[in-house]
Design a protein around this motif. Sequence first.
Motif, PDB file in Angstrom:
ATOM      1  N   LYS A 125      10.735 -28.042 -24.322  1.00  0.00           N
ATOM      2  CA  LYS A 125      10.921 -28.278 -25.755  1.00  0.00           C
ATOM      3  C   LYS A 125      11.923 -29.411 -25.918  1.00  0.00           C
ATOM      4  O   LYS A 125      13.083 -29.291 -25.499  1.00  0.00           O
ATOM      5  CB  LYS A 125      11.446 -27.015 -26.435  1.00  0.00           C
ATOM      6  CG  LYS A 125      11.633 -27.179 -27.923  1.00  0.00           C
ATOM      7  CD  LYS A 125      12.127 -25.907 -28.579  1.00  0.00           C
ATOM      8  CE  LYS A 125      12.354 -26.189 -30.056  1.00  0.00           C
ATOM      9  NZ  LYS A 125      12.983 -25.088 -30.738  1.00  0.00           N
ATOM     10  N   PRO A 126      11.494 -30.529 -26.539  1.00  0.00           N
ATOM     11  CA  PRO A 126      12.407 -31.655 -26.733  1.00  0.00           C
ATOM     12  C   PRO A 126      13.573 -31.289 -27.641  1.00  0.00           C
ATOM     13  O   PRO A 126      13.407 -30.572 -28.623  1.00  0.00           O
ATOM     14  CB  PRO A 126      11.536 -32.725 -27.404  1.00  0.00           C
ATOM     15  CG  PRO A 126      10.137 -32.321 -27.127  1.00  0.00           C
ATOM     16  CD  PRO A 126      10.143 -30.825 -27.009  1.00  0.00           C
ATOM     17  N   VAL A 127      14.757 -31.778 -27.278  1.00  0.00           N
ATOM     18  CA  VAL A 127      15.932 -31.572 -28.102  1.00  0.00           C
ATOM     19  C   VAL A 127      15.682 -32.251 -29.451  1.00  0.00           C
ATOM     20  O   VAL A 127      15.095 -33.328 -29.516  1.00  0.00           O
ATOM     21  CB  VAL A 127      17.201 -32.114 -27.403  1.00  0.00           C
ATOM     22  CG1 VAL A 127      17.180 -33.614 -27.243  1.00  0.00           C
ATOM     23  CG2 VAL A 127      18.445 -31.694 -28.142  1.00  0.00           C
ATOM     24  N   MET A 128      16.109 -31.589 -30.494  1.00  0.00           N
ATOM     25  CA  MET A 128      15.869 -32.099 -31.839  1.00  0.00           C
ATOM     26  C   MET A 128      16.924 -33.144 -32.210  1.00  0.00           C
ATOM     27  O   MET A 128      18.067 -33.068 -31.794  1.00  0.00           O
ATOM     28  CB  MET A 128      15.916 -30.957 -32.854  1.00  0.00           C
ATOM     29  CG  MET A 128      14.838 -29.901 -32.644  1.00  0.00           C
ATOM     30  SD  MET A 128      13.155 -30.542 -32.733  1.00  0.00           S
ATOM     31  CE  MET A 128      13.111 -31.110 -34.407  1.00  0.00           C
ATOM     32  N   GLU A 129      16.489 -34.074 -33.017  1.00  0.00           N
ATOM     33  CA  GLU A 129      17.389 -35.066 -33.568  1.00  0.00           C
ATOM     34  C   GLU A 129      18.257 -34.390 -34.616  1.00  0.00           C
ATOM     35  O   GLU A 129      17.788 -33.540 -35.374  1.00  0.00           O
ATOM     36  CB  GLU A 129      16.556 -36.181 -34.201  1.00  0.00           C
ATOM     37  CG  GLU A 129      17.329 -37.339 -34.727  1.00  0.00           C
ATOM     38  CD  GLU A 129      16.417 -38.462 -35.183  1.00  0.00           C
ATOM     39  OE1 GLU A 129      16.921 -39.567 -35.378  1.00  0.00           O
ATOM     40  OE2 GLU A 129      15.198 -38.231 -35.359  1.00  0.00           O
ATOM     41  N   LEU A 167      20.494 -39.130 -25.992  1.00  0.00           N
ATOM     42  CA  LEU A 167      21.076 -40.475 -26.040  1.00  0.00           C
ATOM     43  C   LEU A 167      20.207 -41.416 -26.864  1.00  0.00           C
ATOM     44  O   LEU A 167      20.715 -42.265 -27.599  1.00  0.00           O
ATOM     45  CB  LEU A 167      21.254 -41.033 -24.632  1.00  0.00           C
ATOM     46  CG  LEU A 167      22.286 -40.337 -23.754  1.00  0.00           C
ATOM     47  CD1 LEU A 167      22.256 -40.910 -22.334  1.00  0.00           C
ATOM     48  CD2 LEU A 167      23.673 -40.444 -24.350  1.00  0.00           C
ATOM     49  N   GLU A 168      18.896 -41.278 -26.736  1.00  0.00           N
ATOM     50  CA  GLU A 168      17.994 -42.133 -27.521  1.00  0.00           C
ATOM     51  C   GLU A 168      18.081 -41.794 -29.003  1.00  0.00           C
ATOM     52  O   GLU A 168      18.099 -42.694 -29.843  1.00  0.00           O
ATOM     53  CB  GLU A 168      16.557 -42.021 -27.005  1.00  0.00           C
ATOM     54  CG  GLU A 168      16.365 -42.523 -25.583  1.00  0.00           C
ATOM     55  CD  GLU A 168      16.702 -43.987 -25.365  1.00  0.00           C
ATOM     56  OE1 GLU A 168      16.731 -44.777 -26.350  1.00  0.00           O
ATOM     57  OE2 GLU A 168      16.951 -44.362 -24.202  1.00  0.00           O
ATOM     58  N   HIS A 169      18.162 -40.503 -29.334  1.00  0.00           N
ATOM     59  CA  HIS A 169      18.357 -40.113 -30.741  1.00  0.00           C
ATOM     60  C   HIS A 169      19.647 -40.741 -31.275  1.00  0.00           C
ATOM     61  O   HIS A 169      19.678 -41.267 -32.397  1.00  0.00           O
ATOM     62  CB  HIS A 169      18.462 -38.586 -30.886  1.00  0.00           C
ATOM     63  CG  HIS A 169      17.182 -37.826 -30.734  1.00  0.00           C
ATOM     64  ND1 HIS A 169      15.979 -38.222 -31.266  1.00  0.00           N
ATOM     65  CD2 HIS A 169      16.932 -36.642 -30.103  1.00  0.00           C
ATOM     66  CE1 HIS A 169      15.050 -37.331 -30.974  1.00  0.00           C
ATOM     67  NE2 HIS A 169      15.600 -36.366 -30.277  1.00  0.00           N
ATOM     68  N   GLU A 170      20.694 -40.672 -30.476  1.00  0.00           N
ATOM     69  CA  GLU A 170      21.977 -41.244 -30.880  1.00  0.00           C
ATOM     70  C   GLU A 170      21.857 -42.743 -31.135  1.00  0.00           C
ATOM     71  O   GLU A 170      22.352 -43.261 -32.139  1.00  0.00           O
ATOM     72  CB  GLU A 170      23.010 -40.967 -29.790  1.00  0.00           C
ATOM     73  CG  GLU A 170      24.360 -41.585 -30.050  1.00  0.00           C
ATOM     74  CD  GLU A 170      25.271 -41.401 -28.866  1.00  0.00           C
ATOM     75  OE1 GLU A 170      26.232 -40.625 -29.020  1.00  0.00           O
ATOM     76  OE2 GLU A 170      25.039 -42.024 -27.801  1.00  0.00           O
ATOM     77  N   ALA A 171      21.185 -43.452 -30.231  1.00  0.00           N
ATOM     78  CA  ALA A 171      21.033 -44.902 -30.379  1.00  0.00           C
ATOM     79  C   ALA A 171      20.225 -45.247 -31.629  1.00  0.00           C
ATOM     80  O   ALA A 171      20.595 -46.160 -32.382  1.00  0.00           O
ATOM     81  CB  ALA A 171      20.366 -45.491 -29.138  1.00  0.00           C
ATOM     82  N   ILE A 172      19.140 -44.534 -31.863  1.00  0.00           N
ATOM     83  CA  ILE A 172      18.307 -44.785 -33.043  1.00  0.00           C
ATOM     84  C   ILE A 172      19.148 -44.626 -34.307  1.00  0.00           C
ATOM     85  O   ILE A 172      19.106 -45.456 -35.218  1.00  0.00           O
ATOM     86  CB  ILE A 172      17.097 -43.823 -33.068  1.00  0.00           C
ATOM     87  CG1 ILE A 172      16.127 -44.177 -31.937  1.00  0.00           C
ATOM     88  CG2 ILE A 172      16.403 -43.824 -34.432  1.00  0.00           C
ATOM     89  CD1 ILE A 172      15.124 -43.086 -31.618  1.00  0.00           C
ATOM     90  N   ASN A 173      19.938 -43.576 -34.348  1.00  0.00           N
ATOM     91  CA  ASN A 173      20.751 -43.314 -35.532  1.00  0.00           C
ATOM     92  C   ASN A 173      21.930 -44.266 -35.647  1.00  0.00           C
ATOM     93  O   ASN A 173      22.322 -44.638 -36.755  1.00  0.00           O
ATOM     94  CB  ASN A 173      21.195 -41.856 -35.549  1.00  0.00           C
ATOM     95  CG  ASN A 173      20.061 -40.960 -36.003  1.00  0.00           C
ATOM     96  OD1 ASN A 173      19.824 -40.821 -37.195  1.00  0.00           O
ATOM     97  ND2 ASN A 173      19.317 -40.401 -35.058  1.00  0.00           N
ATOM     98  N   ALA A 174      22.480 -44.705 -34.528  1.00  0.00           N
ATOM     99  CA  ALA A 174      23.555 -45.699 -34.576  1.00  0.00           C
ATOM    100  C   ALA A 174      23.035 -46.993 -35.181  1.00  0.00           C
ATOM    101  O   ALA A 174      23.696 -47.604 -36.036  1.00  0.00           O
ATOM    102  CB  ALA A 174      24.113 -45.942 -33.175  1.00  0.00           C
ATOM    103  N   TYR A 175      21.842 -47.411 -34.767  1.00  0.00           N
ATOM    104  CA  TYR A 175      21.260 -48.619 -35.354  1.00  0.00           C
ATOM    105  C   TYR A 175      20.909 -48.401 -36.825  1.00  0.00           C
ATOM    106  O   TYR A 175      21.028 -49.321 -37.636  1.00  0.00           O
ATOM    107  CB  TYR A 175      20.048 -49.100 -34.550  1.00  0.00           C
ATOM    108  CG  TYR A 175      20.457 -49.859 -33.315  1.00  0.00           C
ATOM    109  CD1 TYR A 175      21.051 -51.119 -33.418  1.00  0.00           C
ATOM    110  CD2 TYR A 175      20.277 -49.324 -32.051  1.00  0.00           C
ATOM    111  CE1 TYR A 175      21.444 -51.814 -32.291  1.00  0.00           C
ATOM    112  CE2 TYR A 175      20.676 -50.013 -30.916  1.00  0.00           C
ATOM    113  CZ  TYR A 175      21.260 -51.258 -31.046  1.00  0.00           C
ATOM    114  OH  TYR A 175      21.663 -51.952 -29.933  1.00  0.00           O
ATOM    115  N   GLN A 176      20.501 -47.193 -37.183  1.00  0.00           N
ATOM    116  CA  GLN A 176      20.227 -46.901 -38.593  1.00  0.00           C
ATOM    117  C   GLN A 176      21.504 -47.007 -39.416  1.00  0.00           C
ATOM    118  O   GLN A 176      21.499 -47.565 -40.513  1.00  0.00           O
ATOM    119  CB  GLN A 176      19.602 -45.512 -38.739  1.00  0.00           C
ATOM    120  CG  GLN A 176      19.129 -45.212 -40.141  1.00  0.00           C
ATOM    121  CD  GLN A 176      18.038 -46.184 -40.582  1.00  0.00           C
ATOM    122  OE1 GLN A 176      17.103 -46.465 -39.842  1.00  0.00           O
ATOM    123  NE2 GLN A 176      18.180 -46.728 -41.779  1.00  0.00           N
TER     124      GLN A 176
END
Length: 192
Positions: free
Chosen positions: A105-109, A56-65
């Motif tokens: 292992k963190p999910v990749m962006e 969800l955080e990856h999604e938010a970062i990319n939505a703002y990008q």
Amino acid sequence: MSANALPARRNFLSTSGKATLSVAAIALLAGRPDLAAAAPGDMGKDVDILNVALGLEHEAINAYQLGAGSGLLQKPVLDVAVLFQSHHKGHRDALIATIEKMGGKPVMERSLDDYAKALNAGTLKSQADVLALAARLELGAANAYLGVIPSFKEAALAQVAGRLAADETMHWTALSSALGRMLPAKPLSFGA
């Protein structure tokens, strides 16, 4: 991922009994390895749940990008979007560190193009469209983080999820205000 999968991911965080984090996971998120070491819990399930939050955080970062790069945002809205993106990067970094401390292992962006497709970025034609998308995502994230709070017995540990939810709620409130939307008329509007 389809746009329909986004609510399902948020619901995964708040589904009672299926996705509650252990005290150990929240203690690590809170920077309290001493509490984590003493706490029982299924770290594998915790890593899975934390990876959903990380997604969800990856999604938010990319939505703002996507919003910032669209050319649709005017100052000072653009500055606020970049600030909110930095908050999500902080959330991301905390989640990655916690997942790694737990041996996971963190999910990749994914690629920006993947997020653009999943979020239907091609339909964004105005600043209001970008803000509406961001507000929808922030509301979903606030509700997801609020959904995990009841699983914590220690107030200090629940505070971490509360702080994340507070950031998301602050973002939603600012975005809604920028859109000229009224604040909720009823109390207890979030986390339901």
